[in-house]
Write a protein that holds these residues in place. Structure first.
Motif, PDB file in Angstrom:
ATOM      1  N   TYR A  57      -1.336   2.970  -6.018  1.00 61.25           N
ATOM      2  CA  TYR A  57      -0.916   3.006  -4.612  1.00 61.25           C
ATOM      3  C   TYR A  57      -0.254   4.339  -4.314  1.00 61.25           C
ATOM      4  O   TYR A  57       0.304   4.982  -5.216  1.00 61.25           O
ATOM      5  N   LEU A  58      -0.284   4.746  -3.060  1.00 59.27           N
ATOM      6  CA  LEU A  58       0.451   5.950  -2.650  1.00 59.27           C
ATOM      7  C   LEU A  58       1.949   5.673  -2.571  1.00 59.27           C
ATOM      8  O   LEU A  58       2.759   6.571  -2.790  1.00 59.27           O
ATOM      9  N   THR A  59       2.325   4.442  -2.243  1.00 59.29           N
ATOM     10  CA  THR A  59       3.753   4.115  -2.089  1.00 59.29           C
ATOM     11  C   THR A  59       4.482   4.225  -3.426  1.00 59.29           C
ATOM     12  O   THR A  59       3.862   4.217  -4.488  1.00 59.29           O
ATOM     13  N   HIS A  60       5.815   4.303  -3.347  1.00 54.12           N
ATOM     14  CA  HIS A  60       6.654   4.486  -4.537  1.00 54.12           C
ATOM     15  C   HIS A  60       6.234   5.755  -5.285  1.00 54.12           C
ATOM     16  O   HIS A  60       5.983   5.710  -6.502  1.00 54.12           O
ATOM     17  N   THR A  61       6.049   6.843  -4.552  1.00 55.29           N
ATOM     18  CA  THR A  61       5.626   8.153  -5.074  1.00 55.29           C
ATOM     19  C   THR A  61       4.326   8.078  -5.892  1.00 55.29           C
ATOM     20  O   THR A  61       4.143   8.844  -6.834  1.00 55.29           O
ATOM     21  N   GLY A  62       3.438   7.176  -5.473  1.00 54.07           N
ATOM     22  CA  GLY A  62       2.132   7.108  -6.136  1.00 54.07           C
ATOM     23  C   GLY A  62       2.172   6.299  -7.409  1.00 54.07           C
ATOM     24  O   GLY A  62       1.726   6.765  -8.466  1.00 54.07           O
ATOM     25  N   GLY A  63       2.683   5.076  -7.317  1.00 51.41           N
ATOM     26  CA  GLY A  63       2.841   4.261  -8.522  1.00 51.41           C
ATOM     27  C   GLY A  63       1.776   3.187  -8.674  1.00 51.41           C
ATOM     28  O   GLY A  63       1.226   2.704  -7.688  1.00 51.41           O
ATOM     29  N   TRP A  64       1.504   2.844  -9.925  1.00 52.30           N
ATOM     30  CA  TRP A  64       0.574   1.741 -10.205  1.00 52.30           C
ATOM     31  C   TRP A  64       1.338   0.419 -10.240  1.00 52.30           C
ATOM     32  O   TRP A  64       2.478   0.365 -10.680  1.00 52.30           O
ATOM     33  N   ARG A  65       0.655  -0.642  -9.794  1.00 49.84           N
ATOM     34  CA  ARG A  65       1.221  -1.991  -9.898  1.00 49.84           C
ATOM     35  C   ARG A  65       0.276  -2.905 -10.657  1.00 49.84           C
ATOM     36  O   ARG A  65      -0.939  -2.720 -10.621  1.00 49.84           O
ATOM     37  N   HIS A 100       4.924   0.285 -12.409  1.00 46.29           N
ATOM     38  CA  HIS A 100       6.354   0.223 -12.136  1.00 46.29           C
ATOM     39  C   HIS A 100       6.754  -1.135 -11.562  1.00 46.29           C
ATOM     40  O   HIS A 100       7.943  -1.442 -11.469  1.00 46.29           O
ATOM     41  N   ILE A 101       5.763  -1.934 -11.184  1.00 40.90           N
ATOM     42  CA  ILE A 101       6.044  -3.278 -10.657  1.00 40.90           C
ATOM     43  C   ILE A 101       4.987  -4.247 -11.185  1.00 40.90           C
ATOM     44  O   ILE A 101       3.815  -3.885 -11.288  1.00 40.90           O
TER      45      ILE A 101
END
Lengths: 134, 134
Positions: A57-65, A100-101
């Motif tokens: 995802y772009l959100t959370h500075t481009g983090g994977w969930r 990160h999540i």
């Protein structure tokens, strides 16, 4: 296991041979590097299943969930810690993949499932919304 | 837009050049056929963004779902129907991809967002659980 479930029995089909749609979904999942289907076994018996989807995802500075879905535990072993083991396995796998999540949604008709996930450390910070298509 | 948000401003970074993690996430999203990043423009200005993830599942007799995430509307056009347009576009796209459900989670700290999605037809049938990893 999908059909042996309060909610699942109204929407799954359990016949031999299984509808081809299950086979096609299985092939789509296993051929996608961002989807993993995890099966817990006791001897030759499948006693638990879950699916993990890894999404950038772009959100959370481009983090994977990591999204967990379709968690089912065989009624023969319920309450014996198989579910906890599966979810903890998924959390470990999410860490390995750099997520990160870890996230999931659980039907409000399953209050025990909500308590189960909260015991593991999940927080019910979000509403889970669904829109069924025709 | 990610940083210009009550929740986003604490977790995004808006500097020039942007952190490389955004670029890497963008590349991961655009190279994955099951992820689409949708941008709404007015002239040369980006006024809205959302991400759609298409996921095959064994549940529901092996059905695909569309998950909407990261919906952001520019504060310059908020309340003008851009969000509704984006979500309706995502619903149409989910139908084209053969999905049987469109789903999303919305933070309980955003009550207006919940009402917005309910007006479009979403039902808050699920709890949305998150577990942050170290």
């Amino acid at each position: 296991m999908l059909a042996d479930d309060v909610l699942g029995r109204t929407r799954e089909r359990y016949e031999h041979p299984l509808p081809n749609s299950y086979k096609k979904a299985f092939e789509a999942i296993t051929s996608d590097p961002n989807n993993e289907l995890i099966v817990a076994c006791h001897g030759n018996e499948v006693i638990g299943v879950q699916q993990i989807t890894f999404t950038p995802y772009l959100t959370h500075t481009g983090g994977w969930r990591a999204t967990i879905e379709g968690v089912r535990i065989s009624s023969t072993v319920r309450g014996m810690g198989v579910g906890t083991g599966l979810i903890k396995w998924a959390i470990q796998r999410a860490k390995e993949r750099g997520c990160h999540i870890v996230q999931l949604t659980t039907d409000k008709q399953r209050p025990d499932a909500l308590k189960f996930y909260e015991r593991i450390g999940f927080k019910a910070t979000h509403e889970g919304l669904k829109l069924k298509l025709e």
